[in-house]
Design a protein around this motif. Structure first.
Motif, short mmCIF file in Angstrom:
data_model
loop_
_atom_site.label_atom_id
_atom_site.label_comp_id
_atom_site.label_asym_id
_atom_site.label_seq_id
_atom_site.Cartn_x
_atom_site.Cartn_y
_atom_site.Cartn_z
N ALA A 608 0.82 -1.21 0.00
CA ALA A 608 0.00 0.00 0.00
C ALA A 608 0.85 1.26 0.00
N PHE A 609 1.97 1.23 0.74
CA PHE A 609 2.76 2.46 0.91
C PHE A 609 3.92 2.58 -0.07
N LYS A 610 4.27 1.49 -0.75
CA LYS A 610 5.41 1.54 -1.66
C LYS A 610 5.05 1.23 -3.12
N ARG A 611 3.82 0.91 -3.39
CA ARG A 611 3.42 0.60 -4.75
C ARG A 611 2.16 1.38 -5.10
N ASP A 612 1.90 1.49 -6.37
CA ASP A 612 0.71 2.19 -6.85
C ASP A 612 -0.48 1.25 -6.73
N SER A 860 5.21 -3.75 -12.36
CA SER A 860 4.25 -3.10 -13.24
C SER A 860 4.50 -3.55 -14.67
N VAL A 861 3.43 -3.69 -15.43
CA VAL A 861 3.54 -4.07 -16.84
C VAL A 861 4.00 -2.90 -17.68
N THR A 862 3.55 -1.70 -17.33
CA THR A 862 3.77 -0.53 -18.17
C THR A 862 4.87 0.40 -17.69
N HIS A 863 5.33 0.25 -16.45
CA HIS A 863 6.30 1.17 -15.88
C HIS A 863 7.47 0.42 -15.25
N THR A 864 8.60 1.10 -15.20
CA THR A 864 9.72 0.64 -14.39
C THR A 864 9.54 1.24 -12.99
N VAL A 865 9.67 0.41 -11.97
CA VAL A 865 9.46 0.87 -10.59
C VAL A 865 10.81 1.00 -9.90
N ILE A 866 11.08 2.19 -9.38
CA ILE A 866 12.34 2.47 -8.69
C ILE A 866 12.03 2.74 -7.22
N GLU A 867 12.68 1.99 -6.34
CA GLU A 867 12.51 2.19 -4.90
C GLU A 867 13.82 2.70 -4.32
N SER A 893 4.31 8.52 -11.24
CA SER A 893 3.75 8.68 -9.89
C SER A 893 4.87 8.47 -8.87
N ALA A 894 4.65 9.00 -7.70
CA ALA A 894 5.63 8.86 -6.62
C ALA A 894 4.90 8.62 -5.31
N THR A 895 5.37 7.65 -4.56
CA THR A 895 4.84 7.39 -3.23
C THR A 895 5.96 7.60 -2.22
N VAL A 896 5.69 8.44 -1.24
CA VAL A 896 6.72 8.81 -0.27
C VAL A 896 6.29 8.31 1.11
N SER A 897 7.11 7.47 1.72
CA SER A 897 6.83 6.97 3.06
C SER A 897 8.03 7.30 3.95
N THR A 898 7.75 7.80 5.14
CA THR A 898 8.81 8.16 6.08
C THR A 898 8.69 7.31 7.33
N TYR A 899 9.79 6.70 7.74
CA TYR A 899 9.84 5.86 8.93
C TYR A 899 10.92 6.42 9.86
N GLY A 900 10.53 7.44 10.64
CA GLY A 900 11.49 8.09 11.52
C GLY A 900 12.54 8.82 10.70
N GLU A 901 13.80 8.39 10.83
CA GLU A 901 14.90 9.04 10.12
C GLU A 901 15.06 8.52 8.70
N ARG A 902 14.29 7.49 8.31
CA ARG A 902 14.47 6.81 7.03
C ARG A 902 13.26 7.07 6.13
N ASP A 905 11.03 6.01 -0.92
CA ASP A 905 10.32 6.67 -2.03
C ASP A 905 10.26 5.71 -3.21
N VAL A 906 9.08 5.60 -3.78
CA VAL A 906 8.88 4.70 -4.93
C VAL A 906 8.39 5.52 -6.11
N PHE A 907 9.08 5.39 -7.23
CA PHE A 907 8.72 6.13 -8.45
C PHE A 907 8.31 5.14 -9.55
N TYR A 908 7.19 5.41 -10.18
CA TYR A 908 6.80 4.69 -11.39
C TYR A 908 7.25 5.56 -12.55
N VAL A 909 8.17 5.05 -13.38
CA VAL A 909 8.79 5.89 -14.39
C VAL A 909 8.75 5.25 -15.77
#
Length: 943
Positions: A608-612, A860-867, A893-902, A905-909
């Protein structure tokens, strides 16, 4: 008035001889090799010589101040060197208290005999200088205040006022922090009656200098008028004071940045026990409680060890920070661990080992508190709520237990020897009969820990009782915490014992692993009770449709059981579950369910937090692992409980929305609803819903707008958002605007939605992200859309630096201005972000997060996913997206999740031609550009 060359602390030698020999840091214990700290007679002689030579008061005072400063600096350095050499905090606080005794004594003697002499002082001019508070106990941490009471027989006289003023100004000029009060004996007694804090300070008072008869008069009146009344009132107030303090500090001793002074299990709790002992038992030394039967010798040693350990940590903390810091924050924990000699070991780094020992010390303090309360109750048989004495006559008995009031205890102290299962049965009966456990019973448990062995762990009845506790409809959190604090839980389930007091050195987790587990179980019970319906409505609904309730509770209990073992804790935890569940009496089907849940307990949040979640491939991949609606329900509820159990500020409406979307899409697929792969039908349905709500639009206008968006656009937003976009585009076109920035507050998801409509061009997303970062906005999610006419609709979900809605009107205006100025080139973005970067805290910098770039071609079938995983800091998203733009990558698209100091970010490109990136050379270029943006040196990229 007694003038002494060296202030000694008076003790009762006969009482010392009768007390057991316990290594306790107590009032009156001598400081070794005191002359190496400060040669007091030599210092007094030097001051006397200066006083005789210099007649001018100003010059004389300056010369004396110089002598005192030099002596203080040398002495402070020696005490610090001793601490660093021995790690003996008890000796450090005693040494500092002794040093201050001497400094104050020398100054007071000089003031009374040289500066303001009186040939024949009157009775009203008597004065005594008294140490109070922690200093009165003979304890003084490096940055603690020196609390003094200037004691007078009656009202203030001119000479006494001059002495007090001279002393205080000289102490302040030495750079010392001095808290003080000047009172007569009568005022002390009157104020002690009215104020529990003053009463406590006077309880700890210690004579330093002056008229000792005056001090003894005050002590005698205090003991006669104050302490001779009901000591139980004082006990009640001090314990209530502790409860209130614990609530302010989070009411847990297992927070990852504990307050070692005021937190639960900290020094203040030990002080409270000492105050109570002193008030109730009239003792000056904790060792004196042993012959009274309040503590046994082992317990007295635990008190001493806990006190010494906490003192040592506190002294290092004060020296390290240079201020009266009481919190063990992340930035100081590794440094103190190193100073105490901790090193990395397999499965645990040095700082985690250090903190584990701290938490075990805090647990010892909790045990001692219960023992004290039991002893006081036994002595006075109070009939008050705190000690819960019998409410009715008669005594209820069952098995080897009996009930006193509303507390369960033992028939006799051999109950566990007769039947070791009673060690589990006691907690079972306490829980299901709604009875508190008597402190005496807990003490006997501590004395019979060896009975919790392999035989008991194999006993079917013991395991049946434990499983009933764990899956209790009353909620197991409270009783499991009692079992844990009594050291029963960790011994009965040794795998749980391995994570007791185990910290996770990051800024995401609020609690230790064991405390997090118990908090999660409490959250699960709250979900079942409907208490979280407002914040987790779907979990509240589906939890009652779950068929495997017992498996859910066991899985949540075991979900982090394998942390700290040097591998993937989900995989290792699955193995633990397959071993533990049959022992507990669970069926093969239940065991398999528990093992599966532990193996995949992070799957739903990661997806949910790292993928579209609107990408059909995301749902397909997730559903392929989940396989059944029952497992989907179990996983949703477990995920919600796990996230909310991390800490009070981790869960938010945005995360709830993402989990909700994934749940519904997967449930639809698993139950035979519309397949996510039937894209055309879903797009057509989405367009139809939008068209129905564009009131006042002509058919041609509707068709023209619907033609602007590509298929993913219509599936990536809900109908309400799509309609808002339509009106935004219409207004922009009508006014020929090339840039529109709009915002909408979303309290349900605790985010502010910012929509930017602008001409698309390479780097647009990067520049907008940079503008947002420059005004302190954190991007928690983003979706980038390019329309068929070359315009872009970029939607950002943002929060402020406290992870709340970015909703202040002035900040929103600055945000819109920053975006506009960035896009027209008038805002120097790099300069602004560099300023923001300096705000990174020492705590955050203490965390080491190795940057990592993962490229997934299967998600993803249509995008390269970069984490991208790396250390969070202002402007980092801007740097990464700018790097992607420079190498010709389009961000969908971009999904941004923050876990304290870390952050993760996941980009569909796609590439510049709008295609999925297949070239290995291009993928290497992308990886290298991102690592460059994260500050990774070329040599480190190949490691």
């Amino acid at each position: 008035m007694a003038a002494t060359a060296e202030v000694e602390t008076r003790t009762d030698s006969s009482r010392e001889r009768s007390a057991p020999q316990v290594e306790l840091a107590v009032l009156g214990k001598r400081v070794p090799n005191r002359k190496a700290i400060c040669d007091v007679p030599a210092l007094a002689a030097e001051i006397e010589e200066v006083a005789g030579d210099l007649k001018d008061p100003t010059f004389r005072r300056g010369a004396i101040l110089d002598l005192l400063k030099a002596a203080l600096a040398d002495a402070t350095g020696e005490i610090r060197r001793r601490l660093e050499a021995t790690n003996d905090g008890a000796a450090c606080v005693r040494g500092r208290a002794w040093l201050m005794d001497q400094i104050i004594g020398v100054i007071a003697t000089h003031a009374a005999e040289r500066e303001f002499p009186a040939t024949n002082p009157t009775t009203s001019e008597r004065i005594a200088v008294t140490a109070v508070g922690g200093y009165g106990r003979g304890e003084l941490a490096p940055q603690s205040d020196i609390d003094l009471l200037f004691l007078l027989p009656y009202k203030q006289t001119a000479r006494c006022e001059q002495i007090v003023e001279y002393m205080l100004y000289l102490l302040w000029d030495l750079g010392l922090k001095v808290g003080h009060s000047t009172r007569s004996v009568a005022e002390c007694i009157r104020q002690a009656h009215a104020d529990i804090t003053i009463r406590t300070a006077m309880l700890e008072s210690r004579f330093l200098w002056g008229d000792d008869a005056l001090y003894e008069e005050m002590r005698e009146k205090f003991m006669a008028d104050i302490a001779s009344g009901s000591p139980l009132e004082f006990v009640e107030q001090k314990l209530q004071e502790s409860d209130n303090r614990h609530r302010r500090m989070g009411d847990s001793r297992y927070v990852v940045e504990p307050n070692i002074k005021d937190g639960k299990g900290g020094l203040r709790d030990l002080h409270t026990l000492f105050w109570i002992s002193k008030y109730v038992y009239r003792i000056e030394d904790v060792a004196e409680l042993v012959p009274r039967g309040v503590l046994d010798l082992a317990e007295a040693r635990r008190f001493a060890q806990a006190q010494k350990r906490l003192w040592t940590i506190r002294c290092h903390l004060h020296y390290l920070t240079g201020r009266p810091e009481e919190r063990l924050t992340f930035d100081v924990q590794p440094v103190i661990a190193e100073r105490l000699g901790y090193t990395d070991r397999a499965g645990a780094i040095a700082v985690e080992r250090f903190m584990k020992h701290y938490y075990l010390t805090a647990k010892d303090v909790g045990d001692l508190t219960r023992i004290f309360c039991a002893a006081i109750e036994a002595e006075y048989k109070r009939r008050r709520r705190r000690f819960r004495l019998p409410k009715m006559f008669g005594e209820q008995r069952f098995g080897d237990f009996r009930v006193e009031g509303d507390r369960i205890t033992l028939i006799d102290d051999d109950a566990f020897q007769r039947d070791p299962v009673n060690l589990i049965r006691l907690f079972h009966d306490s829980h299901f009969r709604d009875l508190m456990i008597h402190p005496h019973a807990l003490r006997v448990i501590t004395q019979n820990q060896t009975l919790i062995n392999a035989d008991l762990r194999r006993d079917p009845e013991a395991n049946r009782l434990f499983l009933e506790i764990l899956s209790s409809p009353k909620g197991p959190e409270r009783i499991l915490r009692r079992m844990s604090e009594a050291r029963v839980l960790g011994k009965f389930v040794p795998d749980f014992g391995r994570v007791v007091a185990q910290m996770q050195f990051d800024m995401y987790h609020t609690y230790t692993v064991d405390e997090h587990t118990l908090v999660c179980l409490g959250v699960l019970h709250a979900i079942e009770q409907g208490e979280l319906k407002e914040v987790a409505p779907i979990a509240t609904d589906v939890v009652h449709k779950i068929l495997s309730r017992r498996a859910l509770y066991v899985a949540l209990f075991l979900h982090d059981i394998a942390k700290g073992r040097g591998g993937n804790h989900s995989i290792l935890g699955e193995r633990v579950a397959r071993r533990v569940c049959p022992r507990l009496g669970m069926t093969e089907e239940e065991t398999d369910t528990v093992a599966w849940l532990i193996r995949w307990h992070l799957l739903m949040s990661d997806t949910a937090f790292k993928r579209d979640v609107h990408d059909p491939k995301t749902v397909e991949d997730f559903a392929r692992i989940v396989q059944s609606p029952e497992r989907l329900r179990l996983l949703l509820v477990m995920t919600v409980a796990d996230i909310r159990g991390v800490g009070p500020h981790v869960w938010n409406g945005w995360k709830a929305q993402l989990l909700r979307d994934l749940y519904y899409a997967t449930d639809e697929m698993l139950t035979g609803g519309t397949s996510p792969t039937k894209t055309g039908a879903r797009v057509a349905a989405a367009k139809r819903k939008v068209a129905e709500q564009l009131a006042g639009w002509t058919e041609a206008e509707v068709e023209a707008h619907l033609a602007l968006g590509y298929d993913p656009y219509w599936l990536g937003f809900d109908t309400e958002t799509l309609v808002r976009h339509a009106w935004l585009v219409r207004r922009a076109q009508a006014s020929d605007a090339r840039l529109v920035v709009e915002h909408r507050l979303d309290p349900d998801r605790e985010v502010t939605e910012v929509t930017v409509y602008a001409a698309d061009h390479p780097g647009l997303f990067s520049r907008i992200a940079g503008a947002m970062s420059s005004v302190g906005a954190n991007i928690v999610d983003a979706r980038i859309v390019t329309l068929a006419d070359g315009m872009a609709i970029d939607t950002f979900m943002i929060q402020d630096d406290k992870r709340q809605m970015f909703d202040r009107s002035d900040r929103l205006a600055r945000l819109a201005s920053a975006i506009e100025r960035t896009l027209d080139g008038s805002l120097r973005l790099e300069e602004q972000l560099e300023k923001k970067g300096t705000l990174t805290t020492r705590r955050t910098r203490a965390m080491k997060v190795p940057p990592r770039v993962l490229i997934d071609q299967k998600a993803s079938v249509t995008h390269t996913v970069i984490e991208v995983n790396a250390h969070d800091e202002p402007g980092v998203l801007h740097r990464m997206t700018r790097a992607l733009a420079r190498v010709g990558v389009q961000i969908h698209s971009a999904t941004v999740s923050t876990y304290g100091e870390r952050f993760v970010d996941v980009f569909y490109v796609k590439d510049v031609f709008g295609l999925k990136i297949d070239s290995a050379r291009k993928l290497d270029e992308i990886r290298g550009a991102l690592l460059d943006s994260l500050g990774v040196k070329p040599a480190e990229k190949t490691k």
